[in-house]
Design an enzyme around this catalytic site. Sequence first.
Site, mmCIF file in Angstrom:
data_model
loop_
_atom_site.group_PDB
_atom_site.id
_atom_site.type_symbol
_atom_site.label_atom_id
_atom_site.label_comp_id
_atom_site.label_asym_id
_atom_site.label_seq_id
_atom_site.Cartn_x
_atom_site.Cartn_y
_atom_site.Cartn_z
ATOM 1 N N LYS A 200 0.854 -1.180 0.000
ATOM 2 C CA LYS A 200 0.000 0.000 0.000
ATOM 3 C C LYS A 200 0.896 1.237 0.000
ATOM 4 C CE LYS A 200 -1.684 2.595 3.134
ATOM 5 N NZ LYS A 200 -1.619 3.880 2.360
ATOM 6 N N GLU A 273 10.502 1.235 10.357
ATOM 7 C CA GLU A 273 11.361 2.418 10.421
ATOM 8 C C GLU A 273 10.460 3.601 10.709
ATOM 9 O OE1 GLU A 273 13.326 5.552 7.796
ATOM 10 O OE2 GLU A 273 14.480 3.727 7.398
ATOM 11 N N CYS A 307 13.563 10.858 6.917
ATOM 12 C CA CYS A 307 13.619 10.286 8.269
ATOM 13 C C CYS A 307 14.976 10.495 8.937
ATOM 14 C CB CYS A 307 13.301 8.794 8.216
ATOM 15 S SG CYS A 307 11.650 8.418 7.596
ATOM 16 N N GLU A 405 9.202 15.802 16.299
ATOM 17 C CA GLU A 405 9.722 15.718 14.939
ATOM 18 C C GLU A 405 8.980 16.721 14.069
ATOM 19 O OE1 GLU A 405 10.868 12.246 11.731
ATOM 20 O OE2 GLU A 405 9.001 12.036 12.858
#
Length: 536
Positions: A200, A273, A307, A405
Amino acid sequence: MTDSLGTTRPTDGNPAAPTTARGAQDVVTPDLVARLTRGVIGSGRTSNHTPLTGEQLADLPEATPDEVATAFERARAAQHAWAATPVRQRAAVLLRFHDLVLSRQSEVLDLIQLETGKARLHAHEEVQAVVMAARHYGRRAPAYLKPKGHGGAVPVLTKVVELRQPRGVVGQIAPWNYPFELSVGDALPAFAAGNAVVMKPDTETALTALWAREQLIEAGLPADVWQIVIGEGPVIGPALVEHADYVSFTGSTRTGREVAQRAAARLIGVSLELGGKNAMLVLRDADLDKAAEGAVRACFASAGQLCVSIERLFVDESVADAFLEKFTARTKALKLGTALAFGAGMGSLAGERQLETVSRHVDEARSKGATVLTGGQARPDIGPYVYEPTILDGVEAPMSVCTEETFGPVVSVYRFRDEDEAVERANATPYGLNSSVWTKDTRRGGRIGARLRSGTVNVNEGYAPAYGSVRAPMGGMKDSGLGRRHGSEGILKFTEAQTVATQRLLPMAPSMGMDDEKYAAFMSRSLRAMKVFRLR
């Protein structure tokens, strides 16, 4: 007034020379969409949009949870024959795919830029990462998966072989920020190991994944071995986890926890991750010019939507002013642009949600006393979601940008007095994905790097050396994830270890007239002897 798709501008607002404009309609044609979506399961309809202008890119098939189950049925039926294909033949598909991507890279660069808004050079980083992974597993998969002999329970009498069996059908949930690398790049080792994949992608970046699938099928992958289903995560994500034999997820820590809980309930494996609040340390002996140049790459590649990008910058107080002068000047000189061409130093954010988060973090920090050294403004004159690369000084808790973040082109600067303090503060986060250390003494940099609680550490660079070294594992510690991509761990996670032990001549039981007591004494003497002879 918004620029066309052919203009780049420096962050100070002075226009750069325009290049030949190409728009979304020149790249995403009806024929292309029909070609890429052929055979994709989905009775509903959805669409994606380009952040460069906000216009719609493509009308796409949207799957229901039941159709996700159908995709798994197709993949499972195809997986058996694929697993029976010799591993060298499977690996050869990856090598042919490697060549196709390099020869047709302009096509995927256009799609990546249109779907993510990133600068073309940053899109090319995805091409580099994918072909390196394809080459690595195309060459090394047979060795990683080769049956391995082990010493048995009884020397000579017991023969043991460790086999690596594919898990079956891997459910993969890929993010929007690196739609090429984090879709097919992660799927390649799964295919090499003999698995099928139901993936997906994020709807807004589905065309890039579909393009990758088309190239891999042309390279020799059976079409049903890679199924792509498109839809909203909360709607079809649970169905994907429900039917998978293993789950590979890249995304936020919050969603990663939900995926892990669903996988745990089914007792299936998962690799994750997740988020990061990555730190860069500039030591007093660093080459400040190189460190400043490296910080621009580390903080603002893909508009910070990476990331492993740097969001916290720790600088030795003895060199902080000199470093910040150089870093700020280079950041101000970055050219912002939305052209489908090389030349821009930074592109757009991916959408309104990212722009809102970036704006909120910067505005809150400014209102609570932080200083904006450069940037701090949206640039709708360039694109609807463009935001200037931003350096914040004087950031302190409880400012959100200090701990949360941001996932945008924003970095906070902190000064330190000694290296112990720098390491302690860099580690003072629930995340642990990537770190960067800058020093002329690379051995010292390595020693400091070993003290940082992050899955990858780069000395005298931001993220590329560790990520690009595909023979070595890459992944996160703490809340940044579980498992690793790349290297042996990146392919073996898609397999189940199976031990086949063959006993010869004598059983593992009393024999040759021995009763239980004599057999126990014989085995005790044998065990002592095996220790003396250093048998393992």
